[in-house]
Scaffold this active site. Structure first.
Site, short mmCIF file in Angstrom:
data_model
loop_
_atom_site.label_atom_id
_atom_site.label_comp_id
_atom_site.label_asym_id
_atom_site.label_seq_id
_atom_site.Cartn_x
_atom_site.Cartn_y
_atom_site.Cartn_z
N SER A 8 0.67 -1.23 0.02
CA SER A 8 0.07 -0.04 0.01
C SER A 8 0.83 1.09 -0.01
O SER A 8 1.64 1.60 1.05
CB SER A 8 -0.90 -0.03 1.22
N HIS A 33 -1.36 -1.25 -4.33
CA HIS A 33 -2.53 -0.73 -3.61
C HIS A 33 -2.60 0.79 -3.45
O HIS A 33 -1.81 1.29 -2.79
CB HIS A 33 -2.85 -1.58 -2.22
N ASP A 35 -4.79 3.86 -2.04
CA ASP A 35 -5.80 4.28 -0.92
C ASP A 35 -6.36 5.60 -1.22
O ASP A 35 -5.48 6.70 -1.06
CB ASP A 35 -5.40 4.13 0.22
N MET A 37 -8.77 8.75 -0.26
CA MET A 37 -9.56 9.10 0.82
C MET A 37 -10.14 10.36 0.84
O MET A 37 -9.30 11.30 0.41
CB MET A 37 -8.71 8.75 2.28
N HIS A 66 -8.45 1.60 -4.04
CA HIS A 66 -9.29 1.23 -3.18
C HIS A 66 -10.09 2.75 -2.57
O HIS A 66 -9.19 3.41 -2.19
CB HIS A 66 -8.53 0.68 -1.86
N MET A 68 -12.13 5.15 -0.46
CA MET A 68 -12.60 5.36 0.61
C MET A 68 -13.33 6.70 0.50
O MET A 68 -12.85 7.97 1.15
CB MET A 68 -11.66 5.28 1.80
N MET A 137 -11.85 -5.63 4.95
CA MET A 137 -11.02 -4.73 5.85
C MET A 137 -10.75 -5.28 7.19
O MET A 137 -11.49 -5.84 7.82
CB MET A 137 -11.80 -3.47 6.29
N GLY A 142 -8.87 4.29 6.99
CA GLY A 142 -8.38 5.60 7.25
C GLY A 142 -7.08 5.77 7.42
O GLY A 142 -6.35 6.81 7.17
N PHE A 143 -6.22 4.69 8.01
CA PHE A 143 -4.96 4.82 8.64
C PHE A 143 -4.10 3.60 8.13
O PHE A 143 -4.76 2.59 8.48
CB PHE A 143 -4.84 5.42 9.96
N GLY A 144 -2.97 3.73 8.11
CA GLY A 144 -1.96 2.67 7.89
C GLY A 144 -1.49 2.33 9.32
O GLY A 144 -1.55 3.18 10.15
N GLY A 145 -0.75 1.48 9.29
CA GLY A 145 -0.19 0.95 10.59
C GLY A 145 -0.88 0.65 11.71
O GLY A 145 -0.57 0.78 13.18
N ASP A 175 -7.10 -6.24 3.70
CA ASP A 175 -6.40 -5.11 4.05
C ASP A 175 -6.37 -4.42 5.39
O ASP A 175 -7.47 -3.96 5.85
CB ASP A 175 -7.33 -3.99 3.13
N GLY A 176 -5.10 -4.36 6.05
CA GLY A 176 -5.19 -3.66 7.48
C GLY A 176 -4.35 -4.49 8.40
O GLY A 176 -4.71 -5.69 8.79
N GLY A 177 -3.10 -4.30 8.69
CA GLY A 177 -2.34 -4.70 9.80
C GLY A 177 -1.85 -6.05 9.60
O GLY A 177 -1.56 -6.88 10.39
N GLY A 197 1.04 -2.14 4.15
CA GLY A 197 1.72 -0.93 3.92
C GLY A 197 2.75 -0.86 5.05
O GLY A 197 4.02 -0.90 4.58
C1 DX5 Z 1 -6.46 1.85 5.53
C2 DX5 Z 1 -6.00 1.40 4.21
C3 DX5 Z 1 -4.79 0.13 4.02
C4 DX5 Z 1 -3.58 0.82 4.54
C5 DX5 Z 1 -2.97 -0.67 5.26
O1 DX5 Z 1 -7.63 2.59 5.34
O2 DX5 Z 1 -7.08 0.99 3.55
O3 DX5 Z 1 -4.72 0.09 2.60
O4 DX5 Z 1 -2.71 1.50 3.92
O5 DX5 Z 1 -1.82 -0.22 5.67
P1 DX5 Z 1 -1.15 -1.34 6.91
O6 DX5 Z 1 -0.78 -2.63 6.13
O7 DX5 Z 1 0.03 -0.28 7.43
O8 DX5 Z 1 -2.34 -1.81 8.01
ZN ZN Z 2 -6.64 -0.08 1.18
#
Ligand code: DX5
Ligand code: ZN
Length: 215
Positions: A8, A33, A35, A37, A66, A68, A137, A142-145, A175-177, A197
């Site tokens: 991502s 990927h 994102d 938003m 993706h 959002m 999801m 909304g956020f990475g990490g 997607d996510g974590g 990501g």
């Molecule tokens: C969050 C995004 C993800 C995000 C994942 O809303 O849809 O694609 O970048 O990031 P990680 O892998 O760090 O959770």
């Molecule tokens: Zn995403």
């Protein structure tokens, strides 16, 4: 089918995106990927068409976009023109999902539906046959990490069952974590595409992390 890794870009270095994309071009990642938003559907704003177009020029990889955002129906053709190969919209803000999915396909892209952690898998049971992708999801978007939500594992398994039952060819994307500590059980539950990501861009050797996730 082998596992697709979709790093991502949200966690990439925006001051030197070209370098990160060059790394992805050399890597085993098949997809990138992206994102998008809007600060309304999710509590964050990322990037839009100018960045997507620039990324398109720098890579031949499949751009997995993706969304959002609200009011995405107004922008389907524009996303295609900007270089998207696949377009995924959220179930939660869709009124005429069937129409949207047909419009995405008509525009020449693969069509996906994303669902938030609180959304049960069976809401797409009447749509699954039309989908190329289901994005589950595993964090609140909304956020990475963020930390992987464990309940996702049973949702992936349920989604796989639904796909088999309805004889759909949809891929399951998570997607996510996602990271090296949980990728095995995510794949075992039935995932085909792993978004990562922070796990990729936050690691000492991103190329190696991509290859390890894939293994
Ligand atoms: C969050 C995004 C993800 C995000 C994942 O809303 O849809 O694609 O970048 O990031 P990680 O892998 O760090 O959770
Ligand atoms: Zn995403």
């Amino acid at each position: 089918m082998s596992i697709i890794i979709a790093p991502s870009l949200l966690s990439a270095n925006f001051l030197n995106l070209e370098k990160d994309i060059e790394m992805l071009n050399q890597s085993q990642a098949k997809w990138i990927h992206v994102d998008v938003m809007d600060g309304v559907f999710v509590p964050n704003i990322s990037f839009g068409f100018p960045v997507l177009k620039a990324v398109r020029k720098a890579t031949k990889k499949y751009l997995d976009v993706h969304l959002m955002i609200h009011h995405y129906d107004n922008f389907i053709d524009e996303f295609k023109a900007a270089g998207a190969d696949g377009l995924t919209v959220h179930f939660e803000n869709s009124i005429h999902l069937h129409r949207t999915i047909q419009a995405i396909k008509k525009a020449g892209m693969k069509a996906g539906v994303a669902m938030n952690p609180h959304t049960p898998v069976n809401v797409i049971s009447e749509m699954i046959f039309d989908l190329d992708l289901v994005l589950i999801m595993s964090v609140n978007p909304g956020f990475g990490g963020q930390k992987f939500i464990e309940n996702t594992i049973s949702k992936i398994a349920e989604c796989k069952q639904l796909i088999e039952q309805k004889k759909s060819s949809a891929l399951i994307e998570v997607d996510g974590g996602v990271d090296l500590s949980n990728c095995k059980k995510i794949i075992a539950a039935g995932a085909n595409v792993l978004v990562a990501g922070n796990a990729v861009f936050g690691s000492a050797n991103p190329m190696q992390t991509i290859s390890e996730l894939k293994q």
